[in-house]
Design a protein around this motif. Structure first.
Motif, PDB file in Angstrom:
ATOM      1  N   SER A  27       0.834  -1.217  -0.167  1.00  0.00           N
ATOM      2  CA  SER A  27      -0.136   0.197   0.012  1.00  0.00           C
ATOM      3  C   SER A  27       0.868   1.255   0.130  1.00  0.00           C
ATOM      4  N   ALA A  29       1.121   5.803  -0.249  1.00  0.00           N
ATOM      5  CA  ALA A  29       0.444   7.198  -0.413  1.00  0.00           C
ATOM      6  C   ALA A  29       0.069   7.558  -1.717  1.00  0.00           C
ATOM      7  N   ASP A  34       4.569   8.872  -3.376  1.00  0.00           N
ATOM      8  CA  ASP A  34       5.042   7.617  -2.982  1.00  0.00           C
ATOM      9  C   ASP A  34       6.526   7.232  -3.219  1.00  0.00           C
TER      10      ASP A  34
ATOM     11  N   ARG D   3      -3.041   0.930   6.421  1.00  0.00           N
ATOM     12  CA  ARG D   3      -3.632   1.998   5.794  1.00  0.00           C
ATOM     13  C   ARG D   3      -4.778   1.923   5.998  1.00  0.00           C
ATOM     14  N   ASN D   5      -6.442   5.018   5.702  1.00  0.00           N
ATOM     15  CA  ASN D   5      -6.685   6.436   5.273  1.00  0.00           C
ATOM     16  C   ASN D   5      -7.298   6.770   4.277  1.00  0.00           C
ATOM     17  N   ASN D   9      -5.150   2.948  -1.691  1.00  0.00           N
ATOM     18  CA  ASN D   9      -4.082   2.650  -1.417  1.00  0.00           C
ATOM     19  C   ASN D   9      -3.280   1.624  -1.841  1.00  0.00           C
ATOM     20  N   THR D 307      -2.818   4.298   9.663  1.00  0.00           N
ATOM     21  CA  THR D 307      -2.878   5.705   8.985  1.00  0.00           C
ATOM     22  C   THR D 307      -4.470   5.921   8.897  1.00  0.00           C
ATOM     23  N   TYR D 308      -4.855   7.265   9.038  1.00  0.00           N
ATOM     24  CA  TYR D 308      -6.472   7.571   8.939  1.00  0.00           C
ATOM     25  C   TYR D 308      -6.387   8.994   8.109  1.00  0.00           C
ATOM     26  N   GLU D 309      -7.392   9.501   7.783  1.00  0.00           N
ATOM     27  CA  GLU D 309      -7.402  10.782   7.270  1.00  0.00           C
ATOM     28  C   GLU D 309      -8.060  11.805   8.213  1.00  0.00           C
TER      29      GLU D 309
END
Lengths: 341, 341, 341, 341
Positions: A27, A29, A34, D3, D5, D9, D307-309
């Motif tokens: 995974s 960004a 990335d 992830r 987010n 991803n 990760t989160y947003e």
């Protein structure tokens, strides 16, 4: 059917497919932030002689052109382009759709000349009554050109000189850049390009990648908010790493140039085939696009087994068509075509 | 200094000034919805042979052009225009700024030819692979042209025929319309124009008005929301009656044509003066603009007393310049110029 | 019918008509490069405390707004404007038509507040993840506002402070500038404005001129190629001196302020008339626009003799309407209206 | 780092990678005129109940939005969109960049309401003085919305009714369409959508594909020259079959819905996890996006492994963040997150 109509009729070199497959469970960004975009850009930078550049990976050539024009030009500024330039015809008015005029100038062997650029720029910049004209600000050229011809370093430097004289940007559309840099007649390197152009792109779509182009921005004036322009124009990919990993794969061991050299070599062989069969070239080209003049009869005959692209009618009995080799063409395919000539 | 550089260097015919003064104490509805706009349009309609038209009074020619293009064209559609057309050069890229491409074609005596229009239209409409080209949709011409030359009825009808064949609009920019219709060589009437063109404008600014143009929309497809387009483009005047009363004054007794005939007659006299002085015409014109070739010496000499407009350098010793008569020129001024030749 | 619906229902003050008439036999250079534009600008400059400014005379307010936005903004930049701002509604999307987003913010008494501007700017400039948002770059305000309310010097300075903090331009639309500067509640001068705003325009159309606005560009960053933008947008007048001479006439002896003071005084009288008749104000205004709430019955009754402008429905029995005095309103007209209340 | 987010991803479901690999040695016609685009469209059509539609495969959501707006709207027409709609904020002004105004209206649970649409449309269409306003013509909605909430069939039909009443288009942005149609609360099918919407797109990028969206044009008025618009906007892919084969793979056996159901189920499990940990939802959502309110402390703690947003600051001690599951999320990942709550 064996396709010689263009150089984007196959997917990608197998190494690309493999690379995408290998990272598929990872995974990343989004939007190009990335590690693969980083690594892809780093591999490209190795060819640029240490030039300080921004590199953005874009979905295609038209989005790249649209985004550069939008970012570079004020509303009263215009683009100098060869009459036969594809942005002047085959992109559905995309440049004018961004609000900018194209000043088209006569081409020589399909190419822009420093003389034509100078004349157009001088008409504006050396003249007193230009308040109500558009100001030429970007010089746009493709190398190879739409006819497969290429710019020599001397020709580029002459155009650069005019750009410097009139404070204009030089933008090189490199949709087929590899076929230029790999051909035997080429005396230009990527390093040269990074010194001569303000911005250029390295074509992936037509040179072995699945899709995507690497835009190299040299001139600092063109960098501001570029990612915002990419978003606004719809030319940024959510999964940017798909582009990064492709360019990483193409550039880390020189695969990019191997692939395009392969196509150029096959084109050279095919050109000899045309000569042997007394089929005249419309324009001589050292790269992977060959424009030849066929009799209607011959054209029909070849069309049964091969695809080519119609260019224009020459006269009642003959047409001009394009044959393209590509990174995916095989020697066997070319041999079959030569045999059929 | 006696001005022959253009035909908009004076205010307005006295009757205009008077008319504006007379209604100055009255109050009116805004944005062209007043009685003078109605009356002005009615007077113009008397010349149009009963054609069903919309008439809008606009501030100037550039706003008229911008607004018509915006209203008439879809984003992928383009404009056919003679290479030397003013929208192609001297309006600062205003058409492209609205998002539309201009397809410029070679001019003959400063004019568009039916052949050139047909060729350009056919290239798109008669061809199978045009998906990524722009579609020519408006044919734009100015009469008199930028060189003062005029279209014959036959020429207009030939262009109309091509427009009909390809379903394109014909737009006639009539910034100097009066000078066309009043000249002895003209075989076209306003009534003809309302039959032949889809939309045209009757120039006021250069033909005796203080400012303003009367846009005549014949084709019903071009009428929808036109006032909204005028507002959006900034080309609508809050006090519309100022325009309406001017056109009422110019058209109610034929003053418009008197004024332009006066200028055409003076231009004819001046043309004879150039001939007598062996000063060659750059292009022969029957209207109020005369393009002649002067030696640098003569040009400098004349510049002491007269203004003219520089057009281009012919060679080291000669330049091409424009002399314009106008509704405001006097016989005395022309005589002085002839004497100085 | 006595018109109170707007302040542009009459031609011009008689001195304007006379001035235009007096120079009507003279000839001038085109497009604002004449002596009257020079003289008009000089008279305006006398009020600006020696500020170094460019002054352009434009045909109307919408062209002024369009041209300033086009010249000032990069494609990713946007405009902060009060929710009720006319560019946000009543200009047919002209700002978006130039490609720019309007960020509308809640208004207080019809006005933009420094708080709202700060919040919007901070959301962008003080935040890390804004790459795909538009960048607020121009703060647009009208004074008087659409409801006739005015900005105090303190309010302007507070907004200026936010503009400075975030490097944004402050643009003041002064279509009714005179009615602001002349009213008794005003503590701002033209000189202040030239210190506080980056660009503003002095309205002529609604303040005694036939037509036209004087755009004052203070910030040097906004000056480049401005005349080209004017041409491109269609907002430049061929006979520029018609505008120049009007502003010369309005400013050489302070006529501009006399006229607007006259209207403000009449409005004050009328406001008292509303109070005496117990007709409530929708919003209190010190300038020439008064918004009041009428019963449907009263509205119908008044409509027989007077025009006013409908603003909105309050409830089943009442509507909000605007009454405007103007430079051309007479005391007699106002007295008649008061009597009818 | 695990992830949550966003839902883009990861690359693509393995079947996609495989499908692309399998056809990689074949050659195809360019720009979507290949057999895979045909086959992909055919598989989608099976879900549309026999509706007569055009299907275009596009590179991403922003290009899809830009191209639809450009094709659908005349310059004076505007777009109704919920205040929080992503085109109103997070696409860098791309809609305004095409020249069109967005009329944003208050959202309810992140969604557009028929009432708000009706009110905005009525303000224009039921009112007499709208000549200088923009005309709302497209109603834009995303389902799931930016907050993961979904439209019921009833809600859609109500909005449709308003669209019919005012002759407006209904455009459904389906970037996350699968997560909507697969969730247990959904009472809408693709077949319904093809009856209710004029145009919508089926998101691939966020729902298991490598990249790409399938645009379904139901209304015949929106089809003309659409491929030209795609080219002009830069949203057409040279190797269209890359998109076609992906949608073929996703739709031929219902893989698309399997993948999105998987994510919805995981989100439901996670939602329970939040409830068990007494972490409040900011808004309840039945799809793969969950907005919750975390203490700053908890947020920091979770950020070490997940990760989160970030969405917005709630107060000094709490923030609102988004957790997304996706087709690529695993039960194990969700369990780890629940454990960490």
């Amino acid at each position: 059917m064996i396709r010689f109509n263009n150089d984007y009729n196959h997917g990608a070199h197998n190494a690309i497919i493999q690379a995408i497959g290998e990272i598929n469970t990872e995974s990343y960004a989004g939007y190009g932030e990335d590690e693969w975009c980083q690594k892809g850009a780093d591999e490209i930078r190795k060819y640029l002689g240490g030039a300080d550049v921004d590199i953005h990976f874009m979905v295609g050539g038209t989005p790249a052109n649209i985004t550069v024009m939008t970012a570079a030009l004020r509303p009263y500024e215009s683009v100098i382009c060869a009459e036969n330039g594809h942005i002047n015809h085959h992109e559905a008015g995309s440049i004018e759709h961004t609000g900018h005029k194209i000043l088209s100038v006569p081409a020589k062997e399909g190419k822009l000349t420093a003389e034509a650029v100078r004349e157009t720029a001088a008409h504006y910049y050396d003249h007193g009554q230009v308040e109500f004209l558009t100001a030429p600000k970007i010089v746009f050229l493709s190398s190879p050109s739409e006819y497969g011809t290429i710019y020599s370093k001397k020709e580029l430097l002459e155009i650069r000189k005019v750009c410097d004289q009139y404070n204009m940007y030089l933008y090189v559309d490199g949709a087929r850049l590899g076929y230029w840099l790999s051909c035997s007649a080429c005396d230009v390197t990527l390093e040269d390009l990074a010194r001569i152009a303000d911005v250029f792109y390295i074509g992936g779509t037509k040179c072995g990648a699945l899709f995507g182009e690497a835009l190299v921005i040299v001139n600092k004036n063109l960098r501001d908010h570029f990612r915002t322009y990419m978003k606004q124009s719809g030319g940024i990919l959510a999964k940017g790493w798909l582009l990064g990993v492709q360019f990483y794969t193409l550039f880390k061991d020189g695969l990019y140039f191997e692939l395009t050299k392969h196509a150029d070599d096959l084109a050279a062989k095919l050109k000899q085939g045309f000569a042997d069969a007394s089929i005249p070239l419309y324009m001589d080209s050292p790269t992977n696009q060959l424009f030849v003049i066929l009799t209607n009869e011959k054209a029909d005959e070849l069309a049964e087994e091969f695809t080519y692209e119609f260019d224009h009618v020459v006269d009642e009995e003959r047409i001009c068509v394009r044959f393209c080799t590509s990174w995916s063409s095989t020697e066997e395919e070319v041999d079959k075509l030569i045999a059929a000539l």
